[in-house]
Motif scaffolding. Structure first.
Motif, mmCIF file in Angstrom:
data_model
loop_
_atom_site.group_PDB
_atom_site.id
_atom_site.type_symbol
_atom_site.label_atom_id
_atom_site.label_comp_id
_atom_site.label_asym_id
_atom_site.label_seq_id
_atom_site.Cartn_x
_atom_site.Cartn_y
_atom_site.Cartn_z
ATOM 1 N N SER A 77 -25.855 -5.426 -32.260
ATOM 2 C CA SER A 77 -24.377 -4.445 -32.320
ATOM 3 C C SER A 77 -25.021 -2.897 -32.167
ATOM 4 O O SER A 77 -24.754 -1.885 -30.903
ATOM 5 C CB SER A 77 -23.253 -4.452 -32.750
ATOM 6 N N THR A 78 -25.973 -2.877 -32.495
ATOM 7 C CA THR A 78 -26.602 -1.277 -32.780
ATOM 8 C C THR A 78 -28.307 -1.618 -33.057
ATOM 9 O O THR A 78 -29.151 -0.969 -34.104
ATOM 10 C CB THR A 78 -26.558 -0.385 -34.100
ATOM 11 N N PRO A 79 -28.486 -1.768 -32.290
ATOM 12 C CA PRO A 79 -30.207 -2.144 -31.703
ATOM 13 C C PRO A 79 -31.054 -0.608 -32.293
ATOM 14 O O PRO A 79 -30.493 0.319 -31.686
ATOM 15 C CB PRO A 79 -30.061 -2.349 -30.126
ATOM 16 N N ALA A 80 -31.968 -1.002 -31.982
ATOM 17 C CA ALA A 80 -33.146 -0.102 -31.866
ATOM 18 C C ALA A 80 -33.919 -0.592 -30.711
ATOM 19 O O ALA A 80 -34.324 -1.639 -30.684
ATOM 20 C CB ALA A 80 -33.669 0.036 -33.243
ATOM 21 N N TYR A 81 -35.099 0.325 -30.182
ATOM 22 C CA TYR A 81 -35.875 0.238 -29.261
ATOM 23 C C TYR A 81 -37.081 0.412 -29.879
ATOM 24 O O TYR A 81 -37.670 1.464 -30.494
ATOM 25 C CB TYR A 81 -35.454 1.791 -28.179
ATOM 26 N N TYR A 82 -38.223 -0.343 -29.104
ATOM 27 C CA TYR A 82 -39.545 -0.520 -29.908
ATOM 28 C C TYR A 82 -40.633 -0.603 -28.815
ATOM 29 O O TYR A 82 -40.110 -0.799 -27.171
ATOM 30 C CB TYR A 82 -39.688 -1.835 -30.897
ATOM 31 N N VAL A 83 -41.889 -0.460 -28.776
ATOM 32 C CA VAL A 83 -43.251 -0.623 -28.097
ATOM 33 C C VAL A 83 -43.052 -2.005 -28.586
ATOM 34 O O VAL A 83 -43.488 -1.172 -30.152
ATOM 35 C CB VAL A 83 -43.472 0.468 -27.185
ATOM 36 N N MET A 84 -44.482 -2.155 -28.291
ATOM 37 C CA MET A 84 -45.126 -3.356 -29.191
ATOM 38 C C MET A 84 -46.067 -3.262 -29.055
ATOM 39 O O MET A 84 -47.099 -3.469 -27.427
ATOM 40 C CB MET A 84 -44.287 -4.761 -29.406
ATOM 41 N N ALA A 117 -32.991 -11.042 -30.993
ATOM 42 C CA ALA A 117 -32.108 -11.578 -31.615
ATOM 43 C C ALA A 117 -31.476 -10.919 -32.718
ATOM 44 O O ALA A 117 -29.919 -11.370 -33.184
ATOM 45 C CB ALA A 117 -32.435 -12.972 -32.370
ATOM 46 N N ARG A 118 -32.676 -10.189 -33.406
ATOM 47 C CA ARG A 118 -32.110 -9.268 -34.763
ATOM 48 C C ARG A 118 -31.615 -7.855 -33.837
ATOM 49 O O ARG A 118 -30.873 -7.047 -35.119
ATOM 50 C CB ARG A 118 -33.318 -8.974 -34.944
ATOM 51 N N GLY A 119 -31.963 -7.610 -32.823
ATOM 52 C CA GLY A 119 -30.621 -6.109 -32.617
ATOM 53 C C GLY A 119 -32.300 -5.085 -32.230
ATOM 54 O O GLY A 119 -32.348 -4.105 -32.310
ATOM 55 N N PHE A 120 -33.559 -6.166 -31.963
ATOM 56 C CA PHE A 120 -34.852 -5.362 -31.479
ATOM 57 C C PHE A 120 -35.073 -4.709 -30.124
ATOM 58 O O PHE A 120 -35.531 -5.898 -29.923
ATOM 59 C CB PHE A 120 -36.379 -5.034 -32.717
ATOM 60 N N LEU A 121 -34.821 -3.846 -29.379
ATOM 61 C CA LEU A 121 -34.964 -4.636 -28.653
ATOM 62 C C LEU A 121 -36.275 -3.671 -27.461
ATOM 63 O O LEU A 121 -36.158 -2.786 -28.633
ATOM 64 C CB LEU A 121 -33.885 -4.094 -26.847
ATOM 65 N N PRO A 122 -37.199 -3.911 -26.666
ATOM 66 C CA PRO A 122 -38.260 -3.277 -26.281
ATOM 67 C C PRO A 122 -37.990 -2.790 -24.524
ATOM 68 O O PRO A 122 -36.544 -2.513 -24.054
ATOM 69 C CB PRO A 122 -39.355 -4.523 -25.120
ATOM 70 N N VAL A 123 -38.697 -1.559 -25.406
ATOM 71 C CA VAL A 123 -37.904 -0.278 -24.290
ATOM 72 C C VAL A 123 -38.764 -0.701 -22.690
ATOM 73 O O VAL A 123 -39.363 -0.879 -22.300
ATOM 74 C CB VAL A 123 -38.664 1.137 -24.336
ATOM 75 N N ARG A 124 -37.626 -0.921 -21.434
ATOM 76 C CA ARG A 124 -38.131 -0.941 -20.693
ATOM 77 C C ARG A 124 -37.274 -0.620 -19.379
ATOM 78 O O ARG A 124 -38.459 0.267 -18.429
ATOM 79 C CB ARG A 124 -37.440 -2.967 -20.259
#
Length: 306
Positions: A77-84, A117-124
């Motif tokens: 519900s409160t995601p963080a965005y990342y590059v990997m 599933a944990r709330g870490f989303l890739p930047v698209r």
């Protein structure tokens, strides 16, 4: 994921080792129930290579740095965005063996799904700025065993180095310090419970591992490495191969990414080799639940320079 050339260069420059494949159709069972048990010994007469549903022994240790604990908690519900960036397969230990690691693409896809599933989303979306740079690698740690040392006592120092490297993978710097004391002074009675025996077995034998580190993206873009959190996972390799154990290991760690576990989580679960499914996850002994927003018991945090 496509990244700017500058971002890729910074990720590669900022990634040093912290602890100095499954089937394409594998479906993570992230909702598998946790089953806590008090411990005990399991007698399995059939060796694991011949078992259809072998039990795998795992550990997960996750810790946020003091600065990382000041950052907002992450959830779906409160995601963080990342590059990997994946650094791929990296063998460790003083007696490395030839492995057939899973395809990098399989592990990359699984890692992305578990993080989501944990709330870490890739930047698209190119207009969205990431807050994290997530860098990870996996491999095997194969060291000298007791028989090697019995045949050549001069190898004892190498054997002890292998043990302390695996202790770092299993539980960080504080855990390595504990096993350094055990090497010097023996194992006290207070460290002979079922959970401790599980961890000690993991540390004294070869294993497969995954290390995932999250850095502050803005700092990294300026050429500085500011670690936010690190999660390390291990699975005992006896009678098992990397293809069938890395995916269950990563899935079993889903709830712990980016959190403070407070201590090493000693885990077990069965895998079904025929259908690539996972049994319930068991937590061995008394283990504290993941902590969010509250520092864990005193322990040396992950080094920000790693």
């Amino acid at each position: 994921m496509k990244l700017p050339v500058l971002a890729l260069a910074l990720l590669a420059a900022g990634a040093s080792r912290a602890a100095e494949a499954g089937e394409p159709g594998f479906v993570p069972e992230t909702q598998a129930p946790l089953v806590r048990r008090s411990g005990g010994f399991n007698l399995e007469l059939l060796p694991k290579p011949f078992q259809t549903n072998p039990r795998i022994e795992m550990t997960v240790y996750s810790e946020r740095t003091p600065w990382g604990r000041e950052q907002p908690d992450v959830s779906p519900s409160t995601p963080a965005y990342y590059v990997m960036q994946s650094q791929g397969y990296q063998p460790m230990g003083s007696n490395p063996v030839r492995e057939n690691p899973p395809p990098k693409e399989v592990i990359d896809e699984l890692m992305q799904r578990v993080l989501e599933a944990r709330g870490f989303l890739p930047v698209r979306d190119p207009t969205k700025t990431p807050t994290l740079a997530i860098i990870y690698y996996w491999g095997s740690h194969s060291g000298l065993d007791v028989q090697d040392v019995m045949e050549n006592p001069a190898l004892m120092d190498l054997r002890n180095r292998d043990i302390l490297q695996r202790a770092m993978l299993v539980g960080g710097r504080g855990n390595a310090a504990k096993y350094s004391r055990q090497i010097a002074y023996g194992v006290p009675l207070s460290e002979r419970q079922a959970r401790e025996e599980h961890l000690r077995y993991q540390i004294h034998n070869n294993l497969y591992y995954v290390v995932v580190s999250a850095y502050d993206y803005e700092s990294l873009s300026l050429g500085q490495r500011r670690l936010v959190w690190r999660t390390t996972m291990t699975v005992n390799d006896r009678g098992l191969n990397m293809d069938e154990t890395l995916p269950p290991l990563i899935v079993s760690a889903t709830d712990f990414f980016g959190r403070d576990t407070g201590e090493t989580m000693a885990l077990e679960r069965r895998i079904n080799r025929r259908s690539v499914t996972l049994g319930p996850l068991m937590i061995i002994g008394v283990a504290s639940p993941p902590i969010m927003g509250t520092p864990p018991p005193p322990a040396e945090p992950p080094a920000e320079s790693k």
